[in-house]
Design a protein around this motif. Sequence first.
Motif, PDB file in Angstrom:
ATOM      1  N   ILE A  97      -1.611  -4.150   4.027  1.00 24.35           N
ATOM      2  CA  ILE A  97      -1.038  -2.926   3.468  1.00 24.35           C
ATOM      3  C   ILE A  97      -1.293  -1.740   4.392  1.00 24.35           C
ATOM      4  N   SER A  98      -2.519  -1.620   4.908  1.00 21.44           N
ATOM      5  CA  SER A  98      -2.852  -0.523   5.827  1.00 21.44           C
ATOM      6  C   SER A  98      -1.962  -0.549   7.060  1.00 21.44           C
ATOM      7  N   THR A  99      -1.777  -1.732   7.629  1.00 27.14           N
ATOM      8  CA  THR A  99      -0.967  -1.854   8.841  1.00 27.14           C
ATOM      9  C   THR A  99       0.475  -1.459   8.577  1.00 27.14           C
ATOM     10  N   ALA A 100       1.027  -1.877   7.427  1.00 27.13           N
ATOM     11  CA  ALA A 100       2.413  -1.557   7.105  1.00 27.13           C
ATOM     12  C   ALA A 100       2.627  -0.044   7.022  1.00 27.13           C
ATOM     13  N   GLN A 152      -3.121  -1.010  17.208  1.00 28.61           N
ATOM     14  CA  GLN A 152      -2.675  -1.830  18.335  1.00 28.61           C
ATOM     15  C   GLN A 152      -3.773  -2.796  18.757  1.00 28.61           C
ATOM     16  N   SER A 153      -4.990  -2.283  18.894  1.00 26.28           N
ATOM     17  CA  SER A 153      -6.139  -3.097  19.279  1.00 26.28           C
ATOM     18  C   SER A 153      -6.478  -4.119  18.206  1.00 26.28           C
ATOM     19  N   LEU A 154      -6.380  -3.709  16.931  1.00 27.01           N
ATOM     20  CA  LEU A 154      -6.675  -4.610  15.815  1.00 27.01           C
ATOM     21  C   LEU A 154      -5.697  -5.783  15.797  1.00 27.01           C
ATOM     22  N   LEU A 155      -4.407  -5.502  15.951  1.00 29.05           N
ATOM     23  CA  LEU A 155      -3.409  -6.565  15.968  1.00 29.05           C
ATOM     24  C   LEU A 155      -3.632  -7.520  17.122  1.00 29.05           C
ATOM     25  N   GLN A 156      -3.937  -6.976  18.290  1.00 29.24           N
ATOM     26  CA  GLN A 156      -4.187  -7.832  19.444  1.00 29.24           C
ATOM     27  C   GLN A 156      -5.388  -8.734  19.215  1.00 29.24           C
ATOM     28  N   SER A 157      -6.425  -8.203  18.582  1.00 27.50           N
ATOM     29  CA  SER A 157      -7.634  -8.979  18.342  1.00 27.50           C
ATOM     30  C   SER A 157      -7.432 -10.031  17.259  1.00 27.50           C
ATOM     31  N   LEU A 158      -6.793  -9.648  16.136  1.00 25.07           N
ATOM     32  CA  LEU A 158      -6.599 -10.593  15.049  1.00 25.07           C
ATOM     33  C   LEU A 158      -5.653 -11.717  15.434  1.00 25.07           C
ATOM     34  N   ASN A 159      -4.740 -11.446  16.358  1.00 25.54           N
ATOM     35  CA  ASN A 159      -3.816 -12.484  16.820  1.00 25.54           C
ATOM     36  C   ASN A 159      -4.338 -13.226  18.045  1.00 25.54           C
ATOM     37  N   ARG A 160      -5.640 -13.099  18.291  1.00 21.00           N
ATOM     38  CA  ARG A 160      -6.249 -13.761  19.441  1.00 21.00           C
ATOM     39  C   ARG A 160      -6.257 -15.274  19.255  1.00 21.00           C
ATOM     40  N   GLU A 177      -6.597 -20.412  11.753  1.00 21.66           N
ATOM     41  CA  GLU A 177      -5.363 -19.749  12.132  1.00 21.66           C
ATOM     42  C   GLU A 177      -5.319 -18.371  11.484  1.00 21.66           C
ATOM     43  N   LEU A 178      -4.943 -17.372  12.257  1.00 24.73           N
ATOM     44  CA  LEU A 178      -4.819 -16.025  11.734  1.00 24.73           C
ATOM     45  C   LEU A 178      -3.741 -15.297  12.521  1.00 24.73           C
ATOM     46  N   SER A 179      -2.745 -14.810  11.822  1.00 29.09           N
ATOM     47  CA  SER A 179      -1.699 -14.036  12.482  1.00 29.09           C
ATOM     48  C   SER A 179      -1.293 -12.880  11.588  1.00 29.09           C
ATOM     49  N   LEU A 180      -1.054 -11.740  12.213  1.00 27.78           N
ATOM     50  CA  LEU A 180      -0.676 -10.516  11.520  1.00 27.78           C
ATOM     51  C   LEU A 180       0.449  -9.883  12.318  1.00 27.78           C
ATOM     52  N   GLY A 181       1.554  -9.559  11.655  1.00 25.17           N
ATOM     53  CA  GLY A 181       2.677  -9.028  12.402  1.00 25.17           C
ATOM     54  C   GLY A 181       3.591  -8.147  11.580  1.00 25.17           C
ATOM     55  N   ASN A 182       4.572  -7.527  12.264  1.00 23.09           N
ATOM     56  CA  ASN A 182       5.493  -6.582  11.642  1.00 23.09           C
ATOM     57  C   ASN A 182       6.910  -6.806  12.156  1.00 23.09           C
ATOM     58  N   VAL A 213       8.684  -5.034   7.238  1.00 19.99           N
ATOM     59  CA  VAL A 213       7.904  -6.166   6.742  1.00 19.99           C
ATOM     60  C   VAL A 213       6.597  -6.269   7.522  1.00 19.99           C
ATOM     61  N   ASN A 214       5.506  -6.444   6.803  1.00 19.00           N
ATOM     62  CA  ASN A 214       4.237  -6.825   7.422  1.00 19.00           C
ATOM     63  C   ASN A 214       3.795  -8.137   6.779  1.00 19.00           C
ATOM     64  N   TYR A 215       3.326  -9.053   7.579  1.00 17.63           N
ATOM     65  CA  TYR A 215       2.856 -10.326   7.032  1.00 17.63           C
ATOM     66  C   TYR A 215       1.488 -10.657   7.631  1.00 17.63           C
ATOM     67  N   ILE A 216       0.732 -11.442   6.896  1.00 18.54           N
ATOM     68  CA  ILE A 216      -0.520 -11.976   7.407  1.00 18.54           C
ATOM     69  C   ILE A 216      -0.646 -13.418   6.931  1.00 18.54           C
ATOM     70  N   TYR A 217      -1.077 -14.260   7.817  1.00 16.54           N
ATOM     71  CA  TYR A 217      -1.270 -15.682   7.492  1.00 16.54           C
ATOM     72  C   TYR A 217      -2.662 -16.088   7.973  1.00 16.54           C
ATOM     73  N   PHE A 218      -3.378 -16.768   7.101  1.00 19.00           N
ATOM     74  CA  PHE A 218      -4.753 -17.171   7.411  1.00 19.00           C
ATOM     75  C   PHE A 218      -5.011 -18.554   6.848  1.00 19.00           C
ATOM     76  N   LYS A 219      -5.520 -19.429   7.666  1.00 17.80           N
ATOM     77  CA  LYS A 219      -5.901 -20.766   7.222  1.00 17.80           C
ATOM     78  C   LYS A 219      -7.176 -21.152   7.951  1.00 17.80           C
ATOM     79  N   ALA A 220      -8.188 -21.569   7.206  1.00 17.54           N
ATOM     80  CA  ALA A 220      -9.486 -21.812   7.834  1.00 17.54           C
ATOM     81  C   ALA A 220     -10.214 -22.968   7.178  1.00 17.54           C
TER      82      ALA A 220
END
Length: 407
Positions: free
Chosen positions: A66-69, A106-114, A120-125, A194-201
Amino acid sequence: MSSLHSWWLLAGLFTVANCATQPDQQQSNLPYVKIAPGNEDFAFRFYHQIASEEPGKNIFFSPVSISTAFAFLSLGAKSATLSQLLAGLGFNQKGISEGDIHKGFQSLLQSLNRPKAGFELSLGNAIFTNDQFTLLKKFLTDAKNFYQADALPTNFKKPQEAVKQINNYVQKQTHGKIVDVIKDLDSSVLAVLVNYIYFKAQWESPFNRNYTRNSDFFVDAKTKVQVPMMIDHDYYNYYEDKKLSCYVVQVPYKGNVKAFFVLPDQGKLKQVEAALGKDVLLKWEQSLEVGKLALSLPKFSLSTSYDVKKILNKLGVTDVFTDRADLSGITGARNLRVSKTIHKAFLNVRENGTEAAAAAVLQIGDRFGVIPVKFNRPFLFLIVDYLTKAILFMGRVNNPSVEQSQN
């Protein structure tokens, strides 16, 4: 003023939580560190607002989604609309500049999508835009640069096709777990963000399915339900907060992500919720100690949907949803507002994250000296990325036998 057109904001997410290491100290000077306090503040204020409106219900959402969106949207906001958005997101413009906020995301997205091992963790717009809706070049450049957002041409004159295009995109990005995020589009819509986040661990130490047993979960003093309870005897980081009357158990995933499960004493849920905030979270983190626990945690699934507009209005973000909105940084004209916001979330807690994890060795010890911590009554949880200090997800389980939370 020309006719007012609408933007929609959607935040879709999926997480499989199947219950790492401390963050590298060299990361402390990265831009995402500057936005971490604001993001934490927003997460807890958003939680408190939902909790106050929905007592007795399950809660689950992704604060970082929500914050990123809305930070993304703020690229095009001006004047009071911009100030309200940033303040609502927890950012004091006297303490952090607008530029640092965008660099932080910008830095947060780059890090979370590392690239990462074990989860698995991906966050995008993305921005779905009308073919005839011209976005300013600066907005498009900043959207791509800071928020990794692609502009996807969409024909909103054919609303059914537009709905299908957007839903297919969200479904693909969330690996099929968020479907039909929107049902229809009204005639005033010119763009959808649209902002999405996917996480599987996987759990670092998976639960053994053979030990899962049906057990009572006490929803309240008059209601109990039967739920499958996962059981493990092992060493965990935990803390007994006697002041707040709760147990805190940290359960690590493989990687830098950890889950916090917070078990209030009987009748103390509201007391713990009222105190919940970034200072309390920091206290818990600093007070953790290793102990052997007889941990019992229910298997559960949650599915939620929230009208973010309604909640943000209560947090002081109002203009962006009205004819007072100034989103002229998007097109150059003040003819836009956000008409609708949707946040959908899904959570699935099980013994193992993947088939490979099922082969992991489970350490079982005897019961002597073991501290019993049984999550058989309403509890809270947070899932935190320890590299960035981002709260990926948080919620409350009032009744683990109820998957769908009606909102």
